[in-house]
Design an enzyme around this catalytic site. Structure first.
Site, short mmCIF file in Angstrom:
data_model
loop_
_atom_site.label_atom_id
_atom_site.label_comp_id
_atom_site.label_asym_id
_atom_site.label_seq_id
_atom_site.Cartn_x
_atom_site.Cartn_y
_atom_site.Cartn_z
N SER A 140 0.86 -1.18 0.00
CA SER A 140 0.00 0.00 0.00
C SER A 140 0.89 1.23 0.00
O SER A 140 2.10 1.14 0.29
CB SER A 140 -0.88 -0.01 1.26
OG SER A 140 -1.50 1.25 1.48
N TYR A 196 -3.00 -1.42 10.09
CA TYR A 196 -2.88 -1.52 8.64
C TYR A 196 -1.47 -1.16 8.19
O TYR A 196 -0.87 -1.88 7.38
CB TYR A 196 -3.90 -0.58 7.99
CG TYR A 196 -4.04 -0.73 6.50
CD1 TYR A 196 -4.82 -1.74 5.95
CD2 TYR A 196 -3.41 0.15 5.63
CE1 TYR A 196 -4.97 -1.88 4.58
CE2 TYR A 196 -3.55 0.03 4.25
CZ TYR A 196 -4.33 -0.98 3.74
OH TYR A 196 -4.46 -1.11 2.38
#
Length: 283
Positions: free
Chosen positions: A142, A155
């Site tokens: 990401s 995350y």
């Protein structure tokens, strides 16, 4: 079609978003597909669309955090197609909330899917990729694997770990000389259901999170899939998806840890703005 025609490609998290777009683009490029997701309804939609393109297909429900299931799945896919050439470890979930408020179990759930899902998929399929003679591992990190962000501790932890794991794997595969290529992907904001499907700590403002995500998402899943597959064709070590990912990468390179001060100031400014808006709405 170079690099994909006739190849067996495995895509996890194929029930929506980037995973579905990858499956469809690979199908158009002549690949044979093994797609999976924990969401059977979404997976069924992808399956129908892939079949309409005429691709050979195997579709399975799979929880990537279940190591035994992933190991069995890898063998089943190899037995079904006779070989495995490419694996796209894409499945992931989102979770919002500060580290102090998050429970240990919250971290475990995110890490189980976003990190261990990648490790499980890589380790399970690696022997088959080596045996194919031209294997390729594609792991999805990401933009939050390039920089940290307040309220995204679980995350960010997983995505930074995926980065380290994948960059290490690429070095090891080169040293082994076994023909397996490795690509790491850092998508920026992609217009998927990630925020809508997210969970969070008690009091997590999901509606605001969705609003912010929708405004920030600059890239369609189709554009993301095209960028990823272009990187795979070129055997790129890293693929940055979207102008926002490239901008964040440049910012971190230029400022080093200085980006932390910038992000903290921006977050504080946004929080104050939301508080003022809430106060106006209540009067």
């Amino acid at each position: 079609m170079n690099g994909f025609a006739g190849k067996v490609a495995v895509v996890t998290g194929a029930g929506s978003g980037i995973g579905r777009a990858l499956a469809l683009e690979l199908a158009r490029s002549g690949a044979k597909l093994a797609i999976s997701d924990i969401d059977l309804e979404g997976l069924a939609v992808t399956e129908e669309q892939v079949k309409a393109l005429g691709a050979q297909l195997r579709s399975d429900r799979l929880d990537v955090s279940d190591r035994a299931a992933v190991l069995a799945y890898a063998d089943a896919v190899r037995d079904h197609f006779g070989a495995v050439n490419q694996v796209y470890n894409n499945a992931g979930i989102a979770f919002g909330g500060d580290i102090a408020s998050a429970e240990f179990t919250d971290f475990e759930r995110v890490l189980d899917v976003n990190l261990w899902g990648v490790v499980n998929g890589t380790k399970a399929f690696l022997p088959h990729l080596v045996a194919s003679g031209d294997g390729h591992v594609v792991n999805i990190s990401s933009a939050f694997g390039l920089c940290a962000a307040a309220g995204q501790g679980a995350y960010v932890s997983a995505k930074f770990a995926v980065r380290g794991f994948t960059e290490t794997l690429r070095q090891e595969m080169v040293l082994a000389g076994n023909g397996v290529k490795v690509t790491l992907v850092h998508p920026g904001g992609v217009k998927t259901g990630l925020a809508r499907n997210s969970t969070g700590v008690p009091g997590f403002d999901k509606a605001t999170s969705i609003e912010v995500f929708d405004k920030a998402a600059m890239t369609s899943p189709q554009q993301a899939a095209s960028a990823i597959l272009a990187g795979v064709r070129r055997n790129k070590a890293r693929v940055l998806v979207g102008l926002d990912a490239r901008a964040l990468d440049l910012l971190v390179r230029l400022t080093g840890p200085g980006y932390l001060r910038l992000f903290t100031a921006f977050t504080a400014f946004r929080v104050r703005g939301l508080a003022r808006a809430a106060a106006r709405d209540s009067t």
